[in-house]
Design a protein around this motif. Structure first.
Motif, short mmCIF file in Angstrom:
data_model
loop_
_atom_site.label_atom_id
_atom_site.label_comp_id
_atom_site.label_asym_id
_atom_site.label_seq_id
_atom_site.Cartn_x
_atom_site.Cartn_y
_atom_site.Cartn_z
N ASN A 1 0.83 -1.20 0.00
CA ASN A 1 0.00 0.00 0.00
C ASN A 1 0.86 1.24 0.00
O ASN A 1 0.71 2.13 0.81
CB ASN A 1 -0.92 -0.03 1.22
N GLY A 2 1.83 1.29 -0.87
CA GLY A 2 2.46 2.54 -1.12
C GLY A 2 3.47 3.02 -0.12
O GLY A 2 3.21 3.91 0.66
N GLY B 1 3.11 7.42 5.49
CA GLY B 1 3.74 6.62 4.46
C GLY B 1 3.04 5.29 4.22
O GLY B 1 3.48 4.49 3.40
N GLY C 1 -0.16 5.24 3.28
CA GLY C 1 -1.35 5.53 2.47
C GLY C 1 -2.47 6.03 3.36
O GLY C 1 -2.52 7.19 3.73
N SER C 2 -3.37 5.12 3.69
CA SER C 2 -4.50 5.49 4.53
C SER C 2 -4.03 5.50 5.99
O SER C 2 -4.29 4.59 6.76
CB SER C 2 -5.61 4.47 4.31
#
Lengths: 221, 711
Positions: A45-46, A113, A115-116
Motif C-alpha cells: 500500500n504505497g 507513508g 497511504g490510509s
C-alpha cells in the motif's frame, strides 16, 4: 549479542526487500498497472523505498533500545524500525521501506507513508486505564478522507485485563500481563491488544491504524 | 519472531472495515448499470436511479450502424448531465432527403436528469429527464420514470416518455388535460442546432416503457425491457428492423468500475456496450503514496525560554534551510530573521496542496531553527508572486503534531493575510538551475472537420523554461508530429475572420511547430492585486502582448480581473511569421467560489474575431483537485453566421496527477470537449492566467487542502 537476533533481523530485512523494495521504481506506469493488477506490487500500500543507513545487524546489535519490530498486513512480514525522534513525549520510528509510526508511551498515535494513515490520536485516557489495570476510557482518532478532509472519530473503549503470558520478543522471554481494549462508536468497533511487562511498559501490541491498513503490530526487542 | 495472538484478528479486521462508514450496498445501488445511451438505466430505456455523487461514467454503445459515446457526470446527488457523441451510418434527420451511400451522420447531444425523490419506504425512486435537449434533437425525448427494488435482487422500472420515447405504442398526451398546448409536438426546427428546444418539451404523444432487472450476483445482472422508442426514422431508412418492442440484455462487472453489456434489441439486433466508471471521491491510492515527513523536533523546556540567538549564524542557517527545503521540492527565495521570528518566501514545486508544503516546511524549521525563534511566517509563491502570508507559532507546531483535532486547530490558529507590502527579505540564490527542459510524447484528438469529426495527431513535444528571477520566466514548447492526419479538413466558412476554423492547417502544416514561446513577467502591484504581462508567441495561432490585472483578497470568495491582448494571427507553419489579421481582444472577469464545491466564472468582452459577448462557466471543484464543469459563450454573432452548433459551448475536465499516481505532483491532466472549433466566441489561450495561479495560496484553497498539512 546472540546470533538469533541477527538472524531475525536479517531475515526481516530480506523479507522487507523482497516484499516491498523497488515498489514504485517503475516510474509512472507501475502504480497505474498495480491498480489494475494488485499482485504486481505484492498488494503493498504505497511506501517508497528510501534506503537509509542504520539498519545493518551490526548497527542494530550495538543499540537495541533504538529498534523495534513492526508489522503491517499490507507490507508483509514484520520488519525492524529505527527510532529517529524522541520528543520527550512522542517517539517516531522509521522503517527502511519508508513509513513512520509515532508512539506516546507505547500507544500508537500516528503513522505516515502507509497511504490510509492514522493522522493523529489521543490515547492518554486509554493508557491510564491500562496502567490502572483496566477501566473505561475515550479515545479520538483522526483519519483523512479522499477529499483531504480530516475527521476525528470518537470511541468509547473498555480496557480489560485478560491474563498473563510469557512472550518471546526475539531476544528475551518476558512475563507479561495482557489487555484488550474494546472500542466502539456508532459506526465501528475494533479491538487493540497490549502486553505489559512488570514495569508497566507496553512491550508488544496490536493497534488499529485505519480500516484500510488495519492493525499495526509492534514489539520491542 | 514475535508470537502474536490471532484469535480476534479476523473479527477485528471485519469490524475495522466498517469504520470507513461505507454504507452497506443498498438494494437500489446494487447493480446500477448504464444504458446504450450511457445513462443509468435498463438497455435502451432509462431508470430512476442516480449514480453515487461525483461519479463519471464513460460508455460506448454499439449496434449495427449505430455508435454512441457518452460521458455522464453525477453533478450533485440528484442532478446528472450527459454529453454524447453519436454516429449512425446512412442516417439523415426526419424531413431531410435520404442519405447518399456511405454517408455517416454525426451528432452531439446533451441530457439532464433530476431525481425528484430517492427510494424509501413504499416510494420508488422517481426521476425526470430531458434527453438531447440541445443540438439537432436526433434523440430528443423527455421522460418521467420510477424505479423500485422489490428485494435484494429484483428491481422494476416504469416510465412515461415523450418525443422519441413516445413513439412506440403512443397515446394522446395525458398532459393534454391541462392544456391543448401539449397535444401536438411541433416539427423540430433544427437550424444549426445548439438551441434549447423548449417548444418541444413534454408535447405530443406519450407512451409507457418499463422493465425489470435481476441481479444474479454482484457481478451479473439480467434485464428485460419494453421500449417506447419505435426507431421510426431509422426504420423508414431501412437502418433497423424493429420486430418487437422487447429488449433483453445482461450486464457483467468483471471488477469494480468496469461494466460490459450485451443485449438483443428489437428482435433483430445484437448490441454491445462498455462502461468505465471513475469517482473523484474514491482515490485509487487513499491518502497518497508520498514518503513520510520528518517528525517535528520539540524544544526542551529550558531552551524554549531563550530570547535571542547568535545572529552571526544566519548565513549558515540560510544555507541549511535552502538545502533541506530543496529536498521537499521547495525553492527558498528569501528570508528575514530576528531574535524571535522568521519569515520565508518560497515556491512549492512538488505538492498539489500548498498546505502540505507548509506542513513539511514547518516540520523542517522545528529541526533547523535556533530555539529562540517562536514565530514562523510562510509566504508561498507561484510564478514569483507571494500569494499569502501564513503565520504559525512554533509551540503550536510542537504541540499539535500528533493530536486528534490538531489539523483543525492548527488552521484555526494560523493567521492568513496578504503578503503584499511586507518588508524586504534577504534574497536567497536558488539551489536549482534556472534552466529546465523536458521531452514528452503527446496524443491529441481534434474536431475540426464537420464531415470527419475526429482526427488524431501524435508525436513528441520539447518544453523549456528559463527562470531569470522567480517572476520573470521565459518558456517555450515545440511540437513534432510523427503520425496523424495530413488532411487539414474543412470547416464551412462564415462571415467571421477565420480565427480558429483553420486549426486543421496549423496541425498539418505546423510540423515541427512552435506552440508557444513567451517571456512573462508577474508582479504584486499592491494589496490584493496581482499582474501579468506576457509577450511572444502566446499560443499556436496567435502572438502578441497579453496583460492582466487581478484583484483577489486572500480571504475572499470572489475575485475580479481584467485582461487586454493585442494579437496578430500566426502563420500556418507555426514558426516565427505572422499573417495580416490582427485584433485587440480582452475580457473583464468575475470569479466566485460558492463554497459548496462549485466555482463560477463570467467573462465579458471582445473575442478573437472581434465579436462581443460573454462566457459563463460553472465547475464542480473537488478539494482533491478534480474539476468538472461546463461553459457557454454567447456573442453578438448571429447563430446563422456562427455555423453548426449556433454558439460555442463545451465541458471540461481536469484530473490531478497525484490522484492518478498517488505520488505528489502539481501537474494535472486537463481536457475540454467542445463543439466544432469555430470562429465565434473564440478566446485567446495564454499560459499563467492569474486567478488559477493565485488561488492555491488563498484561504479557501488552503482550507480545502489543510487536511494534508500534517502529511
Amino acid at each position: 549479542m546472540s546470533a538469533m537476533v541477527k538472524g531475525v533481523v536479517a531475515a526481516a530485512m530480506l523479507a522487507t526487500l523482497a516484499g516491498c523494495g523497488d515498489q514504485f521504481q517503475g516510474g509512472l506506469l507501475l502504480p497505474l498497472a498495480s491498480r489494475a493488477v494488485p499482485s504486481l506490487t505484492g498488494g503493498g500500500n504505497g511506501v517508497q523505498p528510501t534506503l537509509q543507513p542504520g539498519f545493518t545487524p551490526q548497527e542494530m546489535a550495538a543499540d537495541l533500545e533504538s529498534y523495534m519490530i513492526i508489522g503491517v498486513p499490507t507490507l508483509g512480514p514484520p520488519i525492524p524500525v529505527r527510532r529517529i525522534m524522541d520528543n520527550g513525549t512522542a517517539e517516531t520510528w522509521l522503517a527502511q521501506v519508508g513509513f513512520t509510526a509515532a508512539f506516546v508511551d507505547g500507544m500508537l498515535v500516528a503513522t505516515r507513508g502507509l497511504g490510509s494513515d492514522l493522522m493523529a490520536a489521543n490515547t492518554g485516557a486509554v493508557r491510564r486505564a491500562l496502567a490502572a489495570g483496566g477501566g473505561t476510557a475515550q479515545r479520538a482518532m483522526d483519519v483523512m478522507d479522499d477529499q483531504d478532509r480530516i475527521t476525528t472519530l470518537q470511541f468509547e473503549c473498555e480496557i480489560v485485563a485478560t491474563g498473563t503470558e510469557t512472550i518471546d520478543l526475539g531476544l528475551r522471554q518476558v512475563a507479561t500481563r495482557t489487555f484488550e481494549e474494546n472500542c466502539a462508536s456508532a459506526k465501528a468497533i475494533f479491538t487493540n491488544l497490549y502486553w505489559l511487562d512488570s514495569a508497566g511498559e507496553i512491550v508488544q501490541s496490536r493497534q488499529l491504524v485505519s480500516p484500510t491498513v488495519a492493525y499495526l503490530r509492534s514489539n520491542r526487542l | 519472531m514475535a508470537q502474536y495472538r490471532d484469535r480476534s484478528l479476523v473479527a477485528g479486521l471485519l469490524a475495522a472495515m466498517a469504520i470507513a462508514g461505507a454504507a452497506p450496498v443498498a438494494a437500489q445501488d446494487r447493480g446500477l448499470s448504464y444504458t446504450l445511451y450511457g445513462t443509468p438505466g435498463l438497455i435502451d430505456m432509462p431508470s430512476a436511479l442516480a449514480a453515487p455523487d461525483g461519479e463519471i461514467a464513460t460508455t460506448l454503445g454499439f449496434f449495427r450502424g449505430h455508435r454512441r459515446g457518452t460521458f455522464t457526470f453525477q453533478v450533485t446527488p440528484r442532478l446528472s448531465g450527459s454529453f454524447r457523441y453519436a454516429s449512425v451510418d446512412e442516417y439523415t434527420l426526419p424531413g431531410e432527403p435520404a442519405p447518399r451511400d456511405g454517408f455517416v451522420y454525426f451528432d452531439r447531444s446533451f441530457d439532464l436528469r433530476y431525481q425528484i425523490r430517492d427510494e424509501g419506504g413504499i416510494w420508488p425512486a422517481i426521476s425526470v429527464g430531458l434527453q438531447d435537449f440541445l443540438g439537432t434533437g436526433q434523440y430528443s425525448s423527455e421522460y418521467i420514470v420510477a424505479t423500485k427494488a422489490l428485494n435484494d435482487s429484483l428491481r422494476v422500472t416504469a416510465g412515461l416518455g415523450w418525443g422519441r420515447m413516445g413513439s412506440q405504442g403512443g397515446f394522446d398526451n395525458p398532459l393534454g388535460a391541462l392544456s391543448s398546448y401539449f397535444d401536438t409536438r411541433p416539427a423540430l426546427n433544427f437550424g444549426e442546432g445548439g438551441r434549447i428546444s423548449t417548444d418541444q418539451f413534454f408535447r405530443g404523444d406519450a407512451a409507457f416503457f418499463g422493465g425489470v432487472e435481476y441481479a444474479v450476483n454482484e457481478r451479473l445482472t439480467l434485464k428485460a425491457e419494453y421500449s417506447s422508442d419505435a426507431y421510426s426514422r431509422e426504420s423508414e431508412l431501412g437502418l433497423i428492423d424493429v420486430r418487437s418492442p422487447l429488449n433483453y440484455g445482461l450486464t457483467w462487472r468483471p471488477r469494480p468500475g468496469y461494466q460490459i453489456g450485451l443485449s438483443y434489441l428489437y428482435g433483430s439486433e445484437i448490441a454491445l456496450s462498455g462502461t468505465v466508471i471513475l469517482n473523484p471521491n474514491q482515490r485509487p491510492f487513499p491518502g497518497g503514496l508520498e514518503p513520510p515527513p520528518p517528525p517535528v523536533a520539540v524544544r526542551a523546556a529550558d531552551v524554549r525560554a531563550a530570547q535571542s540567538w547568535d545572529m552571526g549564524q544566519q548565513g549558515q542557517l540560510q544555507a541549511r534551510l535552502s538545502a533541506a527545503l530543496a529536498e521537499e521540492g521547495v525553492t527558498l527565495s528569501g528570508l528575514a530573521v530576528t531574535d524571535r521570528t522568521i519569515r520565508l518566501r518560497y515556491t512549492n514545486t512538488r505538492y498539489r496542496a500548498e498546505a502540505q508544503a507548509m506542513g513539511r516546511i514547518a516540520r523542517i524549521l522545528t529541526r533547523e531553527l535556533p530555539p529562540a525563534i517562536e514565530t514562523i511566517t510562510l509566504e508561498p509563491m507561484q510564478r514569483g508572486m507571494a500569494m499569502s502570508s501564513v503565520t504559525l507559532t512554533r509551540s503550536d507546531i510542537e504541540r499539535l503534531e500528533n493530536q486528534a483535532g490538531g489539523s483543525a486547530e492548527m488552521l484555526a490558529r494560523a493567521q492568513i493575510t496578504d503578503a503584499a507590502g511586507a518588508p524586504a527579505l534577504t534574497p536567497v540564490a536558488p539551489v536549482a538551475s534556472p534552466l529546465s527542459w523536458g521531452i514528452a510524447p503527446y496524443l491529441a484528438l481534434y474536431v475540426f472537420d464537420g464531415d470527419k469529426p475526429l482526427n488524431y495527431d501524435a508525436g513528441f513535444v520539447v518544453t523549456g523554461q528559463y527562470t531569470f528571477s522567480p517572476n520573470l520566466i521565459a518558456s517555450g514548447r515545440l511540437r513534432q508530429s510523427l503520425v496523424g492526419t495530413d488532411d487539414p479538413g474543412s470547416v464551412a466558412p462564415s462571415n467571421l475572420p477565420p480565427v480558429r476554423r483553420n486549426i486543421g492547417r496549423y496541425v498539418v502544416e505546423g510540423n515541427p511547430g512552435i506552440e508557444n514561446l513567451t517571456l512573462a513577467y508577474y508582479a504584486r502591484p499592491g494589496r490584493d492585486l496581482y499582474s501579468r504581462v506576457t509577450v511572444g508567441l502566446l499560443e499556436p495561432m496567435f502572438g502578441g502582448v497579453s496583460a492582466e490585472l487581478l484583484w483577489k483578497p486572500v480571504g475572499a470568495n470572489y475575485g475580479i480581473g481584467v485582461e487586454v491582448n493585442q494579437v496578430v494571427q500566426r502563420d500556418f507553419d507555426m514558426l516565427l511569421g505572422f499573417q495580416d489579421y490582427q485584433t485587440t481582444t480582452g475580457h473583464a472577469s468575475v470569479y466566485y467560489d460558492f463554497r459548496n464545491g462549485f466555482h463560477g466564472q463570467v467573462d465579458v468582452g471582445r473575442y478573437l474575431a472581434g465579436d462581443w459577448g460573454a462566457t459563463v462557466a460553472l465547475d464542480r471543484a473537488f478539494a482533491n483537485g478534480w474539476r468538472i464543469g461546463g461553459y457557454v459563450t454567447l456573442t453578438d454573432v448571429p447563430f446563422e453566421d456562427f455555423g453548426e452548433g449556433s454558439f460555442d459551448k463545451g465541458i471540461r475536465l481536469s484530473i490531478p496527477f497525484d490522484y492518478v499516481l498517488g505520488q505528489p505532483s502539481r501537474r494535472e491532466i486537463s481536457n475540454t470537449l467542445t463543439s466544432l472549433t469555430r470562429d465565434g466566441g473564440a478566446r485567446l489561450v495564454v499560459d499563467g492566467r492569474l486567478y488559477e495561479t493565485v488561488r492555491d495560496g488563498h484561504l479557501n484553497d488552503l482550507s480545502d487542502g489543510w487536511g494534508r498539512f500534517w502529511r
